[in-house]
Design a protein around this motif. Sequence first.
Motif, PDB file in Angstrom:
ATOM      1  N   ILE A  89      35.215-123.572   0.155  1.00  0.00           N
ATOM      2  CA  ILE A  89      36.590-123.435   0.139  1.00  0.00           C
ATOM      3  C   ILE A  89      36.785-121.912  -0.766  1.00  0.00           C
ATOM      4  CG2 ILE A  89      39.002-123.954  -0.692  1.00  0.00           C
ATOM      5  CD1 ILE A  89      37.873-126.934  -0.393  1.00  0.00           C
ATOM      6  N   GLY A  90      37.463-120.929  -0.322  1.00  0.00           N
ATOM      7  CA  GLY A  90      37.537-119.677  -0.974  1.00  0.00           C
ATOM      8  C   GLY A  90      38.717-118.878  -0.419  1.00  0.00           C
ATOM      9  N   ASP A  91      39.163-117.793  -1.281  1.00  0.00           N
ATOM     10  CA  ASP A  91      40.318-116.868  -0.821  1.00  0.00           C
ATOM     11  C   ASP A  91      39.736-115.731  -0.168  1.00  0.00           C
ATOM     12  OD1 ASP A  91      38.990-116.029  -3.311  1.00  0.00           O
ATOM     13  OD2 ASP A  91      40.989-115.117  -3.833  1.00  0.00           O
ATOM     14  N   ASP A  92      38.341-115.366  -0.041  1.00  0.00           N
ATOM     15  CA  ASP A  92      37.707-114.080   0.523  1.00  0.00           C
ATOM     16  C   ASP A  92      36.978-114.804   1.654  1.00  0.00           C
ATOM     17  OD1 ASP A  92      36.343-111.886   1.478  1.00  0.00           O
ATOM     18  OD2 ASP A  92      36.739-111.151  -0.717  1.00  0.00           O
ATOM     19  N   VAL A  93      37.335-114.497   3.151  1.00  0.00           N
ATOM     20  CA  VAL A  93      36.863-114.887   4.166  1.00  0.00           C
ATOM     21  C   VAL A  93      35.498-114.490   4.329  1.00  0.00           C
ATOM     22  CG1 VAL A  93      37.767-112.948   5.838  1.00  0.00           C
ATOM     23  CG2 VAL A  93      37.186-115.376   6.707  1.00  0.00           C
ATOM     24  N   SER A  94      35.062-113.191   3.808  1.00  0.00           N
ATOM     25  CA  SER A  94      33.668-112.695   3.787  1.00  0.00           C
ATOM     26  C   SER A  94      32.814-112.903   2.667  1.00  0.00           C
ATOM     27  CB  SER A  94      33.659-111.139   3.762  1.00  0.00           C
ATOM     28  OG  SER A  94      32.676-110.502   3.754  1.00  0.00           O
ATOM     29  N   ALA A  95      33.414-112.761   1.481  1.00  0.00           N
ATOM     30  CA  ALA A  95      32.724-112.777   0.170  1.00  0.00           C
ATOM     31  C   ALA A  95      32.604-114.384  -0.254  1.00  0.00           C
ATOM     32  CB  ALA A  95      33.190-112.126  -1.106  1.00  0.00           C
ATOM     33  N   ASP A  96      33.250-115.050   0.134  1.00  0.00           N
ATOM     34  CA  ASP A  96      33.327-116.603  -0.203  1.00  0.00           C
ATOM     35  C   ASP A  96      32.852-117.401   1.086  1.00  0.00           C
ATOM     36  OD1 ASP A  96      34.388-116.408  -2.578  1.00  0.00           O
ATOM     37  OD2 ASP A  96      36.220-116.477  -2.029  1.00  0.00           O
ATOM     38  N   LEU A  97      33.262-116.893   2.476  1.00  0.00           N
ATOM     39  CA  LEU A  97      32.837-117.769   3.482  1.00  0.00           C
ATOM     40  C   LEU A  97      31.829-117.023   4.523  1.00  0.00           C
ATOM     41  CD1 LEU A  97      36.694-119.065   4.160  1.00  0.00           C
ATOM     42  CD2 LEU A  97      35.026-120.098   2.324  1.00  0.00           C
ATOM     43  N   GLN A 119      32.356-134.514   2.961  1.00  0.00           N
ATOM     44  CA  GLN A 119      31.673-135.402   1.985  1.00  0.00           C
ATOM     45  C   GLN A 119      31.636-134.956   0.793  1.00  0.00           C
ATOM     46  OE1 GLN A 119      28.051-137.647   2.901  1.00  0.00           O
ATOM     47  NE2 GLN A 119      28.419-139.023   1.212  1.00  0.00           N
ATOM     48  N   ALA A 120      31.540-133.355   0.672  1.00  0.00           N
ATOM     49  CA  ALA A 120      31.331-132.793  -0.797  1.00  0.00           C
ATOM     50  C   ALA A 120      32.022-131.283  -0.585  1.00  0.00           C
ATOM     51  CB  ALA A 120      29.809-132.735  -1.041  1.00  0.00           C
ATOM     52  N   LEU A 121      32.324-130.629  -1.570  1.00  0.00           N
ATOM     53  CA  LEU A 121      32.743-129.190  -1.728  1.00  0.00           C
ATOM     54  C   LEU A 121      32.049-128.650  -2.680  1.00  0.00           C
ATOM     55  CD1 LEU A 121      36.554-130.666  -2.437  1.00  0.00           C
ATOM     56  CD2 LEU A 121      35.521-130.272  -0.079  1.00  0.00           C
ATOM     57  N   LEU A 122      32.272-127.299  -2.038  1.00  0.00           N
ATOM     58  CA  LEU A 122      31.910-126.009  -2.830  1.00  0.00           C
ATOM     59  C   LEU A 122      33.352-125.227  -2.976  1.00  0.00           C
ATOM     60  CD1 LEU A 122      28.527-124.864  -0.980  1.00  0.00           C
ATOM     61  CD2 LEU A 122      28.999-126.537  -2.973  1.00  0.00           C
ATOM     62  N   ILE A 123      33.556-125.038  -4.172  1.00  0.00           N
ATOM     63  CA  ILE A 123      34.871-124.519  -4.599  1.00  0.00           C
ATOM     64  C   ILE A 123      34.738-123.214  -5.416  1.00  0.00           C
ATOM     65  CG2 ILE A 123      36.907-124.835  -5.576  1.00  0.00           C
ATOM     66  CD1 ILE A 123      36.358-127.796  -5.604  1.00  0.00           C
ATOM     67  N   ASP A 124      35.175-122.096  -4.679  1.00  0.00           N
ATOM     68  CA  ASP A 124      35.325-120.870  -5.614  1.00  0.00           C
ATOM     69  C   ASP A 124      36.284-121.026  -6.565  1.00  0.00           C
ATOM     70  OD1 ASP A 124      35.398-117.836  -5.765  1.00  0.00           O
ATOM     71  OD2 ASP A 124      37.338-117.958  -4.858  1.00  0.00           O
ATOM     72  N   ILE A 125      36.420-119.781  -7.633  1.00  0.00           N
ATOM     73  CA  ILE A 125      36.844-120.326  -8.604  1.00  0.00           C
ATOM     74  C   ILE A 125      38.136-118.894  -8.748  1.00  0.00           C
ATOM     75  CG2 ILE A 125      36.950-119.991 -11.231  1.00  0.00           C
ATOM     76  CD1 ILE A 125      33.981-121.030 -11.080  1.00  0.00           C
ATOM     77  N   SER A 126      37.958-117.661  -9.035  1.00  0.00           N
ATOM     78  CA  SER A 126      38.723-116.813  -9.075  1.00  0.00           C
ATOM     79  C   SER A 126      39.543-116.577  -7.829  1.00  0.00           C
ATOM     80  CB  SER A 126      38.191-115.513  -9.369  1.00  0.00           C
ATOM     81  OG  SER A 126      37.579-115.616 -10.822  1.00  0.00           O
TER      82      SER A 126
END
Length: 335
Positions: free
Chosen positions: A260-268, A12-19
């Motif tokens: 959602i992010g591109d770094d499995v550790s730092a983002d997720l 229902q909602a998203l937290l989105i990484d940028i870089s």
Amino acid sequence: MAFRAKAQPPIQALLIDISGTLLIGSSSIAGAAQALAKLRAAHIPFRFCSNTSKESSEAIHKRMQAAGLDVRRAELWTSIGALKSVLKELGVKRPYMLLSQSALEECAEEPETQGEPSSPSSPYDAVVVGLAPALLDYAHLNTAFRILTGEDRTKDALAPASRSAALDMTLAAQTRPPLIALHKGRYLEAVDHALSLGPGPFVHALEDAARTSATVVGKPTRAFFEAVLRDLDRDLVSNATPQGNPGRQTSGRWDGIAVIGDDVSADLGDGAVELGLWRVLVKTGKYRSGDEERMDTPPPDQVCSSFPEKEATQYISTTWKSTIPYTQPVAIHHV
């Protein structure tokens, strides 16, 4: 590829990484602007979460807008913004900041410059480390080490013959200045698309040398995510249906929120796992083959080729409605 056996909740909602997720340098990922427009048209709440510490939050906002992304300043959450609150909570008056000038300007009205304190009566009372390549050299790191261990305050006051024992007594009797890290990311993707060192290795070096533990203010700490989620919750309340809001917090977990992010550790990692967020890894930015199977962090719940993956965003924007019961999960396809 093995993933945890975990049922996907209705998103229902998203937290989105940028870089690396929305932007590569100053250019947006192909299709990112259109994907955000679809989410906004469907009234799906989201927040942008960034650990970028080379520039201020305002500079990040302007860079996103210049790349054609529809971003509102209030939707942007950064580790630099979180730092200001942490410094206030800890009562820090004069931190030694290894930050870029842009980041410094956001943290203080009159930012201190790097170097020795102007007088013995006003010592530094904390060390702050972000990504400031020009400042992460031996001289600056050694000054940070001395501040953290109290050496900057005792080197002139103690005679060489008595220094060792007296220093131990002094350090045991006083409160050490805290080490504060904007984040502990080990690496990032540079403008040439190759990986480069992040602030994490330098933070770990100071932790080891000074025998201390850093307070991390950005992702993936639980405190950072909880602050963003509390803000996001206002949108979830306004979108609640008579049948209830699946995105609201339940038993310390936030069901129906995807990060959602591109770094499995730092983002997720860490806080995202603890809070039960649905963790989506994208294969852009700093992602490298095999990241989803790393042994040092829990695997992601899902993997996408990119944030604007057509199947994912189309399905979200066509099935989510704020006025009817939310019964179907988002179809973010495994790749």
